[in-house]
Scaffold this motif. Structure first.
Motif, mmCIF file in Angstrom:
data_model
loop_
_atom_site.group_PDB
_atom_site.id
_atom_site.type_symbol
_atom_site.label_atom_id
_atom_site.label_comp_id
_atom_site.label_asym_id
_atom_site.label_seq_id
_atom_site.Cartn_x
_atom_site.Cartn_y
_atom_site.Cartn_z
ATOM 1 N N LEU A 136 0.857 -1.179 0.000
ATOM 2 C CA LEU A 136 0.000 0.000 0.000
ATOM 3 C C LEU A 136 0.896 1.232 0.000
ATOM 4 C CD1 LEU A 136 -2.843 -0.755 2.601
ATOM 5 C CD2 LEU A 136 -2.829 -1.177 0.126
ATOM 6 N N GLU A 137 0.787 2.045 -1.030
ATOM 7 C CA GLU A 137 1.613 3.239 -1.139
ATOM 8 C C GLU A 137 0.933 4.418 -0.451
ATOM 9 O OE1 GLU A 137 3.035 4.075 -5.085
ATOM 10 O OE2 GLU A 137 3.195 1.944 -5.567
ATOM 11 N N HIS A 138 1.716 5.168 0.297
ATOM 12 C CA HIS A 138 1.236 6.376 0.960
ATOM 13 C C HIS A 138 0.886 7.428 -0.086
ATOM 14 C CE1 HIS A 138 1.660 10.090 3.471
ATOM 15 N NE2 HIS A 138 1.112 9.314 4.386
ATOM 16 N N VAL A 139 -0.037 8.318 0.252
ATOM 17 C CA VAL A 139 -0.461 9.352 -0.685
ATOM 18 C C VAL A 139 0.713 10.198 -1.162
ATOM 19 C CG1 VAL A 139 -1.013 10.997 1.154
ATOM 20 C CG2 VAL A 139 -2.174 11.181 -1.059
ATOM 21 N N SER A 140 1.730 10.377 -0.334
ATOM 22 C CA SER A 140 2.872 11.216 -0.688
ATOM 23 C C SER A 140 3.800 10.572 -1.695
ATOM 24 C CB SER A 140 3.687 11.551 0.568
ATOM 25 O OG SER A 140 4.336 10.379 1.060
ATOM 26 N N PHE A 304 6.461 16.403 3.323
ATOM 27 C CA PHE A 304 5.955 17.228 4.418
ATOM 28 C C PHE A 304 4.946 16.438 5.246
ATOM 29 C CE2 PHE A 304 5.718 22.087 4.938
ATOM 30 C CZ PHE A 304 5.558 21.983 6.304
ATOM 31 N N ILE A 305 3.937 15.863 4.560
ATOM 32 C CA ILE A 305 2.886 15.172 5.296
ATOM 33 C C ILE A 305 3.390 13.893 5.950
ATOM 34 C CG2 ILE A 305 0.962 16.167 4.024
ATOM 35 C CD1 ILE A 305 0.903 13.748 2.259
ATOM 36 N N GLY A 306 4.480 13.341 5.422
ATOM 37 C CA GLY A 306 5.085 12.179 6.057
ATOM 38 C C GLY A 306 6.118 12.550 7.103
ATOM 39 N N ASP A 320 13.288 15.053 18.049
ATOM 40 C CA ASP A 320 14.435 14.427 17.391
ATOM 41 C C ASP A 320 14.243 14.267 15.888
ATOM 42 O OD1 ASP A 320 15.793 14.114 19.830
ATOM 43 O OD2 ASP A 320 14.713 12.248 20.258
ATOM 44 N N ASN A 321 13.159 14.791 15.345
ATOM 45 C CA ASN A 321 12.866 14.575 13.924
ATOM 46 C C ASN A 321 13.162 15.836 13.119
ATOM 47 O OD1 ASN A 321 11.964 13.775 11.424
ATOM 48 N ND2 ASN A 321 9.820 13.593 11.993
ATOM 49 N N PHE A 322 14.286 15.812 12.414
ATOM 50 C CA PHE A 322 14.662 16.900 11.510
ATOM 51 C C PHE A 322 14.497 16.477 10.053
ATOM 52 C CE2 PHE A 322 16.714 17.778 15.487
ATOM 53 C CZ PHE A 322 16.658 19.148 15.627
ATOM 54 N N GLY A 323 13.815 15.345 9.837
ATOM 55 C CA GLY A 323 13.603 14.873 8.483
ATOM 56 C C GLY A 323 14.787 14.096 7.942
ATOM 57 N N VAL A 324 14.735 13.836 6.635
ATOM 58 C CA VAL A 324 15.712 12.952 5.992
ATOM 59 C C VAL A 324 16.282 13.619 4.746
ATOM 60 C CG1 VAL A 324 16.060 10.724 4.848
ATOM 61 C CG2 VAL A 324 14.501 10.896 6.799
ATOM 62 N N LEU A 325 17.609 13.670 4.657
ATOM 63 C CA LEU A 325 18.274 14.005 3.404
ATOM 64 C C LEU A 325 18.574 12.698 2.674
ATOM 65 C CD1 LEU A 325 20.839 16.800 4.346
ATOM 66 C CD2 LEU A 325 18.925 17.015 2.747
ATOM 67 N N LEU A 326 18.086 12.574 1.451
ATOM 68 C CA LEU A 326 18.304 11.325 0.718
ATOM 69 C C LEU A 326 19.710 11.232 0.149
ATOM 70 C CD1 LEU A 326 14.901 10.757 -1.071
ATOM 71 C CD2 LEU A 326 15.633 10.151 1.228
ATOM 72 N N HIS A 327 20.375 12.369 0.047
ATOM 73 C CA HIS A 327 21.785 12.394 -0.363
ATOM 74 C C HIS A 327 22.534 13.299 0.603
ATOM 75 C CE1 HIS A 327 20.515 10.605 -4.160
ATOM 76 N NE2 HIS A 327 19.664 11.589 -4.321
ATOM 77 N N GLU A 328 23.734 12.919 0.971
ATOM 78 C CA GLU A 328 24.561 13.805 1.764
ATOM 79 C C GLU A 328 24.821 15.094 0.975
ATOM 80 O OE1 GLU A 328 25.535 13.485 4.906
ATOM 81 O OE2 GLU A 328 24.297 11.664 4.951
ATOM 82 N N PRO A 329 24.984 16.218 1.666
ATOM 83 C CA PRO A 329 25.156 17.487 0.949
ATOM 84 C C PRO A 329 26.252 17.451 -0.115
ATOM 85 C CG PRO A 329 24.805 17.897 3.279
ATOM 86 C CD PRO A 329 24.916 16.409 3.121
ATOM 87 N N GLU A 330 27.336 16.726 0.150
ATOM 88 C CA GLU A 330 28.427 16.652 -0.824
ATOM 89 C C GLU A 330 27.985 15.940 -2.097
ATOM 90 O OE1 GLU A 330 28.574 15.647 2.316
ATOM 91 O OE2 GLU A 330 29.819 17.204 3.243
ATOM 92 N N HIS A 349 13.855 18.024 -6.139
ATOM 93 C CA HIS A 349 12.801 17.933 -5.127
ATOM 94 C C HIS A 349 13.404 18.346 -3.791
ATOM 95 C CE1 HIS A 349 9.780 15.370 -2.722
ATOM 96 N NE2 HIS A 349 10.753 15.624 -1.864
ATOM 97 N N ALA A 350 12.917 19.469 -3.247
ATOM 98 C CA ALA A 350 13.363 19.923 -1.932
ATOM 99 C C ALA A 350 12.159 20.537 -1.231
ATOM 100 C CB ALA A 350 14.504 20.931 -2.049
ATOM 101 N N ILE A 351 11.705 19.902 -0.170
ATOM 102 C CA ILE A 351 10.505 20.328 0.533
ATOM 103 C C ILE A 351 10.856 21.101 1.805
ATOM 104 C CG2 ILE A 351 8.569 19.432 1.899
ATOM 105 C CD1 ILE A 351 7.999 17.490 -0.333
ATOM 106 N N GLY A 352 11.732 20.548 2.623
ATOM 107 C CA GLY A 352 12.126 21.217 3.853
ATOM 108 C C GLY A 352 13.117 22.334 3.606
ATOM 109 N N ASP A 353 13.184 23.302 4.531
ATOM 110 C CA ASP A 353 14.067 24.448 4.334
ATOM 111 C C ASP A 353 15.544 24.068 4.361
ATOM 112 O OD1 ASP A 353 13.964 23.909 7.064
ATOM 113 O OD2 ASP A 353 13.511 25.974 7.669
#
Length: 545
Positions: A136-140, A304-306, A320-330, A349-353
């Protein structure tokens, strides 16, 4: 002179300042050849009477997952409204499963834990699926829930031994087993069981999505991500599938395709070391009016919604939740700079600040190293942005691609996810225009329904489903919203010279509506119907199509 078609008896709003209105338009070989007096004495192979209806340029969705939209149209619907509790969700899975073969996959999509009592679980799905594997896939699109049988098919008996995965989230029970929810990169091992997708299925999905799009008045879309099968895309043959769908008229909406960054590769055996592209050095811009290669797509963070978007401050109530970066900044820097140097336009795709900061850093460095004027790099979503972020994007020529419809679909949940003093910074629109950025319109379909009229209403009203106004200062006028969804979205893929306004020489893409959006109360915009859709001078939706 003879033309293909004359469309007459219409109230045409061209969005062209030199000729803002007309009643008749003529088309030849897919393009506009004249209006009103231009057509006196001109014969046509056919004449179409539009019955006095208002006409606008065709809508262009700047961020629309065509193939995923088609997949969700063909799969079990567990969106809010279709199911409104976990009990209803499980019952829907039970009923759907009973109609499938004993070993068939059960696929559903669109659930949102914010409207349920929480996420479904593997064990809950086990009880209703009759031994079948379930996804089951989430709406996001950034999360899924899989049942035990699905984990077993991936090689993890009883879900035991499923590893931690960089860039992914895996909630676990007391015994260390995944509860069923998989976030971001953690979805990869399960997706690998059902992808690559068969080409016939891809084309079926494209036809379903194309038909829906035309019914919604969409004459163009930008497909944000093909070719990569872990997060976006269907198979390594995605471009072939889209091309075949166009040839077979299964795909009849103009489409700009974004290949995913991992599909690109360097050509190390050539003296031109900076080339990063598809085979033969293919990059942004190749194609024709129906199917084009657009920007390269990169996903920097979650949703965002997830609550997995990469934030500078923690999500409200989750210290403790600052979200997830899918790639390291480098790595993100290397992707963006490398693609820029190779001549690509980049859409990240960049949602968080925090993710937005890293993307802007990389774009700034790329332009310092290899200046490219008017390249129109993009940030998809740009969901939580400060005044400084907007000013910096404008200075760099970066185009944010926000989704107005998210305000009504997810606004209350997004507002609850951040501190009160940041709520007016969510999915900003008017501030972008005030900074000199060309607005565009999109829905991120199927995350939200693809109907642009709902998104137009939300850009104007910014009212959540709970009745709250989210960022009153971000409201735009009806005209600003319509221009965003037409010429603005064309501008976002450097196609404003061909579509988005109606004038001689432009593509003959336009729609008729049940009422004039400029003359009705904004609350009624989403109630209107598209009565005719014309692509390249051909009536493709509506009476007589």
């Amino acid at each position: 002179m003879r033309v293909d078609t004359i469309f007459t008896n219409a109230r045409i709003r061209t969005l062209d300042a030199a000729r803002p209105s007309a009643h008749t338009v003529g088309t030849l070989n897919g393009r506009i050849v004249g209006f009103d007096d231009d057509l006196h004495g001109v014969d046509a192979d056919q004449v179409v009477d539009l019955g006095g209806q208002p006409v606008l340029p065709g809508f262009h969705d700047a961020h629309h997952h065509l193939s995923l939209t088609g997949f969700r149209l063909a799969s079990l619907n567990v969106r809010p409204g279709a199911v409104n509790s976990l009990a209803e969700l499980y019952d829907a899975v039970r009923q759907h499963s009973e109609g499938l073969a004993p070993d068939a996959w059960v696929r559903g999509s669109g659930y949102d834990q914010n409207f349920l009592e929480g996420h479904p679980t593997a064990e809950g799905l086990d009880r209703v699926a009759g031994g079948r594997p379930v996804i089951l896939e989430h709406v996001s699109g950034h999360m899924m829930v899989a049942n035990t049988r699905a984990f077993e098919q991936a090689g993890y008996a009883g879900r035991v031994g499923f590893p931690e995965i960089a860039g992914g989230g895996i909630p676990r029970d007391a015994a260390g087993r995944p509860e069923g929810l998989l976030q971001e990169s953690a979805m990869g091992p399960i997706f690998a069981l059902v992808r690559p997708v068969d080409l016939d299925e891809v084309r079926r999905n494209l036809q379903l999505a194309s038909d829906q799009a035309l019914g919604y008045g969409l004459t163009s879309v930008t497909e944000p991500g093909i070719g990569e099968i872990r997060m976006v895309g269907n198979s390594p043959l995605d471009y072939h599938a889209y091309q075949t769908a166009v040839e077979q008229r299964q795909l009849r909406v103009r489409t700009t395709l974004m290949p995913y960054i991992t599909v690109l590769h360097p050509f190390t055996d050539l003296p031109e070391k900076d080339v990063l592209g598809l085979d033969l050095g293919i990059r942004t811009g190749l194609g024709d009016d129906m199917l084009r290669v657009g920007p390269v797509k990169i996903v920097a963070d979650g949703s965002f919604i997830g609550r997995s978007a990469a934030m500078h401050a923690c999500f409200h109530g989750e210290a403790d939740n600052f979200g997830v970066l899918l790639h390291e900044p480098e790595q993100l820097h290397d992707y963006i700079v490398g693609a820029h140097r190779a001549g690509w336009t980049v859409a990240t795709h960049a949602i968080g600040d925090r993710a937005i900061t890293h993307v802007l850093d990389a774009v700034e460095e790329a332009q310092r190293i290899a200046p490219r004027p008017d390249v129109r790099h993009r940030i998809e979503h740009f969901a939580l942005a400060s005044d400084a972020d907007i000013a910096r994007a404008a200075k760099l020529g970066v185009i944010p691609v926000p989704q107005g419809v998210f305000v009504s679909d997810f606004g209350d949940g997004m507002a609850a996810a951040v501190a009160a003093d940041r709520r007016d910074d969510i999915y900003r629109v008017k501030s972008l225009a005030d900074a000199g950025i060309v607005l565009n319109g999109s829905t991120d379909s199927p995350i939200s329904d693809a109907n642009p009229l709902v998104s137009l209403r939300d850009m104007v009203l910014r009212r959540t489903s709970g009745g709250h106004v989210l960022g009153e200062r971000e409201r735009v006028s009806v005209d600003e919203a319509v221009r965003a969804y037409t010429s603005g979205s064309a501008y976002a893929v450097s196609q404003e010279h061909a579509k988005g306004t109606l004038r001689v020489g432009m593509l003959a893409d336009f729609i008729a509506l049940s009422d004039d959006l400029y003359q009705i109360e904004p609350e009624r915009i989403a109630e209107q119907q598209v009565t005719a859709t014309v692509v390249g001078g051909e009536l493709v939706f509506g009476e007589g199509a």
